[in-house]
Design an enzyme around this catalytic site. Structure first.
Site, PDB file in Angstrom:
ATOM      1  CB  THR A   1       1.412  -8.641  -9.261  1.00  0.00           C
ATOM      2  OG1 THR A   1       0.821  -7.356  -9.455  1.00  0.00           O
ATOM      3  CG2 THR A   1       0.347  -9.719  -9.347  1.00  0.00           C
TER       4      THR A   1
ATOM      5  CG  ASN B   1      -3.595   0.706  -4.595  1.00  0.00           C
ATOM      6  OD1 ASN B   1      -3.606   0.120  -3.517  1.00  0.00           O
ATOM      7  ND2 ASN B   1      -4.436   0.406  -5.562  1.00  0.00           N
TER       8      ASN B   1
ATOM      9  CD  GLN C   1       1.195   3.524  -5.523  1.00  0.00           C
ATOM     10  OE1 GLN C   1       1.863   4.551  -5.691  1.00  0.00           O
ATOM     11  NE2 GLN C   1       0.707   2.829  -6.539  1.00  0.00           N
TER      12      GLN C   1
ATOM     13  CB  SER D   1       6.324  -2.279  -8.114  1.00  0.00           C
ATOM     14  OG  SER D   1       6.215  -2.250  -9.514  1.00  0.00           O
TER      15      SER D   1
ATOM     16  CG  HIS E   1       5.693  -0.108 -12.992  1.00  0.00           C
ATOM     17  ND1 HIS E   1       4.512   0.536 -13.239  1.00  0.00           N
ATOM     18  CD2 HIS E   1       5.370  -1.242 -12.334  1.00  0.00           C
ATOM     19  CE1 HIS E   1       3.506  -0.206 -12.758  1.00  0.00           C
ATOM     20  NE2 HIS E   1       4.016  -1.285 -12.210  1.00  0.00           N
TER      21      HIS E   1
ATOM     22  CB  CYS F   1      -5.092  -2.953 -10.222  1.00  0.00           C
ATOM     23  SG  CYS F   1      -3.366  -2.856 -10.683  1.00  0.00           S
TER      24      CYS F   1
END
Ligand code: PLP
Length: 376
Positions: free
Chosen positions: A70, A146, A176, A196, A198, A319
């Site tokens: 983000t 996503n 992704q 990202s 995680h 999200c």
């Protein structure tokens, strides 16, 4: 519990969790410190960058660690109007961290253009290109959706954008796609790429932004000058090392599992349920994400029933669920009924065939219950 929401987040690899502790308890030094312990940590961070850059096919000095994707996405989009002129083109399939940032700029009066999607969720390339002109500062296209897992051919799109305006910068949200869709950033015309940790077995709170060496962007946070002065703040050493370790683990595991086989099996199983439509394009999809619209059910209720059966599935993206509706599925011309009944099943590297069988049987039962055909 059967966890099928790996696009939302993933379990940290055991090896990664073990590694992290070392950097909290023993190797906790500040990488900016000039005594030997600090210098050693600084070297560890560089090693981590080298490992991660190999997975992205770029140079280590083109990677800037951030707190999450983000942040990476905000950094790029908010930089696009630094001269207060020109326009930005983004696809309508972007994650909220790109879309909402762009919308905020639009509401401040900047010229932000949204490229429509095809019905399978890919950006309509022709229409996107028609929005690019000699004043376009930036184009942003997500690599893997996503929501649906559909893959945009971002390398080809970047080439076409640059052919139209060589000064336009190209950003790609690769969250992704990272480690799941092959990319060699140095041989593409992509200028920025966000990822990202995680989503690939590293902890939450670590991301990065790839910035091509030839490209200029203003620093995101100024202060102590970390990350070559581009993103100050003491480095999140444990999480950076964890991300590098996660890359290694992910690659090891994925070399041993046939994700495509699992995905094809999942699709085959889903198709045994009446009244389902796979959203996306199963021939051009990531093998980790499957979005399915199930007629006659509300995804919210279905998700909760699956949760009672100890199966985690997603509903739209984690999200977008905060914003209500589903902007991306709407942009794909999905009907309201399809959107209401859309769940997202996302596989992990450890998902087994048995888990898929069990989850789909439970799904089938719950769908039948919701459609009013009591079973058992
Ligand atoms: N971009 C995409 C495509 C995502 O799927 C996500 C997370 O769901 C993000 C960006 C945001 O990532 P982070 O949680 O690291 O901020």
């Amino acid at each position: 519990m059967i966890y099928l929401d790996n696009a939302a987040t993933t379990r940290v690899f055991d090896e990664v969790a073990n590694e992290i502790n070392k950097y909290y308890l023993q190797e906790y030094f500040n990488p900016s410190a000039t005594y030997k312990e600090g210098r050693q940590i600084s070297k560890t961070l560089l090693d981590a960058k080298v490992k991660i850059s190999r997975a992205l096919g770029c140079l280590d000095n083109e990677i800037y660690f951030t707190s999450c994707a983000t942040e990476s996405n905000n950094w790029v989009i908010n930089n696009a109007f630094k001269n207060k002129k020109g326009n930005v083109v983004i696809s309508s399939g972007e994650h909220a961290s790109v879309y909402e940032t762009a919308k905020a700029l639009l509401s401040k009066g900047f010229d932000v253009r949204f490229a429509p999607l095809l019905d399978d969720g890919r950006v309509d390339e022709e229409k996107l290109l028609s929005l690019v002109d000699d004043k376009t500062n930036l184009v942003s296209v997500i690599h893997v959706s996503n929501e649906t897992g559909v893959i945009n051919n971002v390398c080809a799109i970047a080439n076409k954008v640059k052919a139209k305006n060589k000064r336009t910068l190209f950003h790609c949200d690769g969250v992704q796609a990272f480690l799941k869709v092959q990319i060699n950033l140095s041989s593409t015309q992509i200028d920025f790429y966000s990822i990202s940790g995680h989503k690939v077995g590293a902890p939450k709170g670590i991301g990065l932004l790839y910035i091509k060496n030839s490209v200029h962007i203003a620093p995101f946070i100024v202060g102590g000058g970390q990350e070559k002065g581009m993103r100050s703040g003491t480095e999140n050493v444990a999480s950076i090392v964890a991300l590098a370790k996660a890359v290694e683990c992910f690659k090891d595991v994925i070399a041993k599992v046939d994700v495509k086989k699992n995905y094809d099996f999942l699709i085959e199983q889903i198709r045994t349920i009446n009244g389902v439509k796979i959203l996306g394009n199963s021939d051009l999809n990531s093998h980790f994400i499957c979005c399915v619209a199930i007629s006659g059910v509300r995804a919210e209720t279905l998700q909760s029933m699956m949760s009672d059966d100890n199966v985690c599935v997603g509903r739209g993206s984690a999200c977008s669920s905060k914003h209500g509706g589903n902007r991306v599925l709407s942009a794909m011309n999905c009907s309201n009924e399809e959107i209401e009944g859309a769940i997202r099943i996302s596989l992990g590297v450890y998902t087994t065939k048995d888990e898929i069988v069990e989850a789909i049987n439970l799904l089938k039962n719950n769908v039948e219950k919701l459609r009013g055909k009591q079973v058992g």
